[in-house]
Design a protein around this motif. Structure first.
Motif, PDB file in Angstrom:
ATOM      1  N   LEU A   1      44.086  36.706  48.187  1.00 53.59           N
ATOM      2  CA  LEU A   1      45.073  35.703  47.776  1.00 53.59           C
ATOM      3  C   LEU A   1      45.069  35.520  46.258  1.00 53.59           C
ATOM      4  N   SER A   2      43.872  35.542  45.686  1.00 53.12           N
ATOM      5  CA  SER A   2      43.770  35.363  44.231  1.00 53.12           C
ATOM      6  C   SER A   2      44.508  36.476  43.508  1.00 53.12           C
ATOM      7  N   CYS A   3      44.263  37.716  43.942  1.00 54.43           N
ATOM      8  CA  CYS A   3      44.910  38.856  43.271  1.00 54.43           C
ATOM      9  C   CYS A   3      46.422  38.818  43.474  1.00 54.43           C
ATOM     10  N   ARG A   4      46.829  38.508  44.704  1.00 47.53           N
ATOM     11  CA  ARG A   4      48.269  38.464  45.008  1.00 47.53           C
ATOM     12  C   ARG A   4      48.940  37.352  44.191  1.00 47.53           C
ATOM     13  N   SER A   5      48.262  36.216  44.081  1.00 42.03           N
ATOM     14  CA  SER A   5      48.832  35.088  43.332  1.00 42.03           C
ATOM     15  C   SER A   5      48.966  35.418  41.857  1.00 42.03           C
ATOM     16  N   LEU A   6      47.965  36.142  41.340  1.00 41.83           N
ATOM     17  CA  LEU A   6      48.035  36.514  39.928  1.00 41.83           C
ATOM     18  C   LEU A   6      49.240  37.422  39.675  1.00 41.83           C
ATOM     19  N   ALA A   7      49.407  38.406  40.557  1.00 43.08           N
ATOM     20  CA  ALA A   7      50.544  39.316  40.385  1.00 43.08           C
ATOM     21  C   ALA A   7      51.860  38.562  40.489  1.00 43.08           C
ATOM     22  N   ALA A   8      51.940  37.627  41.445  1.00 45.05           N
ATOM     23  CA  ALA A   8      53.168  36.853  41.621  1.00 45.05           C
ATOM     24  C   ALA A   8      53.440  35.990  40.392  1.00 45.05           C
ATOM     25  N   ALA A   9      52.362  35.367  39.878  1.00 47.51           N
ATOM     26  CA  ALA A   9      52.531  34.487  38.721  1.00 47.51           C
ATOM     27  C   ALA A   9      52.994  35.256  37.493  1.00 47.51           C
ATOM     28  N   LEU A  10      52.649  36.534  37.439  1.00 44.70           N
ATOM     29  CA  LEU A  10      53.036  37.354  36.281  1.00 44.70           C
ATOM     30  C   LEU A  10      54.380  38.035  36.483  1.00 44.70           C
ATOM     31  N   ASP A  11      54.933  37.890  37.659  1.00 44.69           N
ATOM     32  CA  ASP A  11      56.155  38.585  38.002  1.00 44.69           C
ATOM     33  C   ASP A  11      55.967  40.101  37.850  1.00 44.69           C
ATOM     34  N   GLY A  12      54.761  40.524  38.154  1.00 42.23           N
ATOM     35  CA  GLY A  12      54.466  41.957  38.070  1.00 42.23           C
ATOM     36  C   GLY A  12      54.452  42.567  39.456  1.00 42.23           C
ATOM     37  N   GLU A  13      54.298  43.876  39.469  1.00 41.57           N
ATOM     38  CA  GLU A  13      54.283  44.563  40.761  1.00 41.57           C
ATOM     39  C   GLU A  13      52.859  44.546  41.310  1.00 41.57           C
TER      40      GLU A  13
ATOM     41  N   GLY B   1      37.315  36.464  53.702  1.00 43.25           N
ATOM     42  CA  GLY B   1      37.899  35.136  53.914  1.00 43.25           C
ATOM     43  C   GLY B   1      37.688  34.171  52.771  1.00 43.25           C
ATOM     44  N   LEU B   2      37.345  34.674  51.587  1.00 47.00           N
ATOM     45  CA  LEU B   2      37.096  33.770  50.461  1.00 47.00           C
ATOM     46  C   LEU B   2      38.216  33.833  49.423  1.00 47.00           C
ATOM     47  N   ALA B   3      39.387  34.183  49.847  1.00 43.93           N
ATOM     48  CA  ALA B   3      40.601  34.136  49.000  1.00 43.93           C
ATOM     49  C   ALA B   3      40.600  35.178  47.897  1.00 43.93           C
ATOM     50  N   LYS B   4      39.864  36.265  48.095  1.00 43.66           N
ATOM     51  CA  LYS B   4      39.876  37.314  47.065  1.00 43.66           C
ATOM     52  C   LYS B   4      41.277  37.951  46.991  1.00 43.66           C
TER      53      LYS B   4
ATOM     54  N   GLU C   1      37.317  28.467  41.010  1.00 46.35           N
ATOM     55  CA  GLU C   1      37.708  28.454  39.591  1.00 46.35           C
ATOM     56  C   GLU C   1      37.093  29.649  38.859  1.00 46.35           C
ATOM     57  N   GLY C   2      35.865  29.991  39.275  1.00 43.09           N
ATOM     58  CA  GLY C   2      35.190  31.123  38.634  1.00 43.09           C
ATOM     59  C   GLY C   2      35.943  32.421  38.847  1.00 43.09           C
ATOM     60  N   VAL C   3      36.477  32.605  40.058  1.00 42.69           N
ATOM     61  CA  VAL C   3      37.220  33.841  40.355  1.00 42.69           C
ATOM     62  C   VAL C   3      38.520  33.860  39.564  1.00 42.69           C
ATOM     63  N   ILE C   4      39.199  32.723  39.529  1.00 40.45           N
ATOM     64  CA  ILE C   4      40.465  32.654  38.784  1.00 40.45           C
ATOM     65  C   ILE C   4      40.216  32.978  37.312  1.00 40.45           C
TER      66      ILE C   4
END
Lengths: 324, 280
Positions: free
Chosen positions: A50-62, A45-48, A22-25
């Protein structure tokens, strides 16, 4: 699909993809809302990523990912000019930095000139290739990662460059329960990142709102005091490895600059907005203080020899200033 | 006097040898609507420029008309005197809680909290509101004013004589009005009284300063200190009740929100106080 109207909705959407952290998000969203960049330090392996990729996907950004290696060149990041034989002219090929969310993976594995190319682009928000200057997209957030375990063959970032990041976040291991949920979510079920729960226009509007968040005078003084104590930490002590108290000032070569003061204010405003408020509270400042100060204080070798953790020393500094 | 263990807080406290710490009034029987003075007097052995961490009681049933502070340092230490001008608008018994001072006791190096004595005053006279409809109101008001002037003149004469006599005896340092050793901890006021005080203060004085002061008072009521954050306070078991939590959040808003939102924030805090009172 979740329709995000507030930054908190985006946080909830990300939490559906990323277990724990949650802290990273929150840190990713704070950087996004503050128009700043973020440095994530933690073991692999701590989802760093994945977190960045998910943020970009959630924003519909590149989203672009740059894997930093010792043989990387500045042109591999910002782009270059190539000769087009058919046109008999030079054409510009833009590098991967031209994206809304850029993941600079293991930034300390590339030499200084490559790091500088990235950090200059982060600061200027534009890139010059040959005679032409190209503005970077808006929003533009760099999320850089560092692995604290493999220091061999790395090029440490000097503090002068490190402070270009608005915040530095230490990514820790998940709890046992979180790890069980990770198993359920990724090993058993096939979870895809949520896509387009907010738009880039939403982000621009949120930034405007974050900029307008009120910071009371008492809170401004608190922020200044928090930064100032890193320069005059004589009265703050921290226990060493053998339990004896030691003055934090003896562990610090130089304290945080006024850039830290600004960073604290930006981040406190962003956190207030994330919590649905249009005014900041002492809790907002305290919650982001370690992230804003961690990479801006010049600790010396005694931190290691006395067995004091950097975060322990920073926590002692923060605790020394009573909240208003 | 009450020892506290808050290390972070104590690092900001002054190191003082408290000789006396008192709360007094210039009259034991104030008249309704007639201003009178409450005087907090602190005598410390050290020479200091200003006194921090001195908290006045919440003057819930009084109208605050003025506040004057005077610090005089001499060879015998420092005398701090705060004169608060107030007026009561209701007759009856008026209880004023002690003022508090937080400091490091220079005698043993420990952080402590000192309390003054409490005050119990009997407010007499007839309210201006009641007199307004009375055909003798004007005469009564004139009479009250004359009485007040006579009282004030008498008090001034007595004070002047006392100062002259005292100066002849001990030129450098005037004695406090009620010189006494630091008072022991008074019986704590009930939670209902404290909430009622807070509500009265916020209604009478809907300002940022009052909101901050009420926030401090409610935090102390749930065992918190001023150096904590709302997050810390909400983790306390005393703040586990939903109504108390909403009150604490509302007061935080009153203390930190922007000016245009202040009225709404204080109204919200008053509603939260009413709900908390209704819960008791």
């Amino acid at each position: 699909m979740i329709v995000a109207r507030q930054p908190a909705d985006l946080r909830a959407a990300l939490a559906q993809t990323i277990v724990g952290q949650e802290g990273v998000i929150e840190a990713l969203l704070l950087a996004l809302l503050s128009n700043g960049h973020i440095l994530l330090e933690g073991p692999p392996g701590l989802a760093k990523t994945l977190s960045c990729r998910s943020l970009a996907a959630a924003l519909d950004g590149e989203f672009k990912r740059i894997q930093f290696t010792p043989d990387l060149l500045p042109s591999d990041i910002v782009g270059t000019r190539v000769f087009d034989q058919r046109e008999s002219a030079f054409a510009t090929v833009l590098g991967p930095i031209f994206a809304n969310v850029v993941l600079a993976d293991e930034i300390n594995r590339a030499p200084a000139k490559v790091q500088s190319a990235l950090l200059e682009a982060m600061q200027e928000r534009q890139v010059t290739i040959g005679p032409q200057t190209y503005p970077l997209p808006d929003p533009f957030v760099v999320m850089a990662t560092m692995n604290p375990l493999d220091s061999e063959g790395t090029y440490a970032l000097p503090i002068a460059q490190m402070v270009r990041f608005l915040m530095k976040v230490n990514v820790g291991y998940p709890t046992r329960d979180e790890e069980l949920r990770i198993l359920d979510r990724f090993a058993i079920a096939d979870t895809q990142p949520l896509r387009a729960v907010a738009t880039l226009d939403d982000v621009r509007a949120w930034r405007k709102q974050a900029h307008d968040v009120h910071i009371d005078e008492k809170l401004k003084r608190y922020i200044v005091d928090l930064v100032a104590i890193s320069r005059q930490a004589d009265r703050v002590t921290v226990p060493t490895e053998n339990g004896t108290p030691m003055r934090v000032s003896e562990l610090i070569d130089y304290g945080a600059s006024p850039r830290a003061t600004l960073a604290l204010a930006y981040l406190a405003r962003a956190r207030a907005l994330l919590e649905g408020r249009d005014f900041a509270l002492p809790d907002d400042v305290r919650a982001v203080a370690a992230h804003a100060l961690r990479h801006r204080i010049g600790f010396n070798y005694r931190l290691t020899t006395e067995g004091v953790s950097m975060d322990g020393a920073i926590a002692a500094l923060i605790a020394a200033i009573p909240a208003p | 006097m009450l020892a506290t263990n808050d290390a972070a807080r104590s690092q900001n406290l002054a190191r003082l040898t408290v000789e006396s710490f008192t709360l007094s009034s210039d009259t034991a029987r104030p008249q309704v609507d007639v201003p009178f003075h409450l005087i907090v007097t602190l005598h410390v052995r050290e020479r200091v420029l200003e006194i921090d961490n001195l908290e006045l009681p919440i003057l819930a049933e009084l109208e605050l008309l003025g506040d004057e502070r005077q610090t005089s340092a001499g060879p015998h230490g420092t005398l701090y005197r705060e004169t608060i001008t107030v007026a009561a608008h209701r007759t009856g018994t008026l209880t004023i809680a002690p003022a508090t001072l937080q400091a490091i006791d220079a005698r043993d190096g420990k952080p402590k909290q000192w309390y003054t004595n409490a005050l119990r005053l009997q407010v007499g006279g007839v309210s201006r509101e009641i007199l307004r409809n009375d055909e003798h109101a004007a005469l009564a008001v004139v009479g009250a004013v004359l009485r007040a002037l006579l009282w004030a003149a008498g008090i001034a004469c007595i004070a002047a004589i006392a100062v002259l006599v005292f100066r002849r005896r001990k030129p450098p340092l005037p004695l406090p009005v009620q010189a006494a050793a630091p008072q022991p901890l008074q019986a704590p006021r009930s939670r209902r009284d404290q909430l009622q005080d807070a509500l009265t203060v916020l209604r009478a004085d809907p300002t940022r300063a009052a909101a901050v002061r009420v926030r401090s008072a409610i935090w102390r009521m749930v065992g918190a200190t001023d150096g904590e954050t709302l997050g810390d306070v909400l983790h306390r078991p005393e703040a586990s009740d939903a109504r108390m939590r909403s009150l604490l959040i509302a007061l935080e808003r009153g203390a930190f929100t922007y000016d245009d939102d202040l009225d709404a924030a204080i109204r919200d805090a008053c509603s939260a106080l009413e709900r908390s009172l209704g819960n008791l």
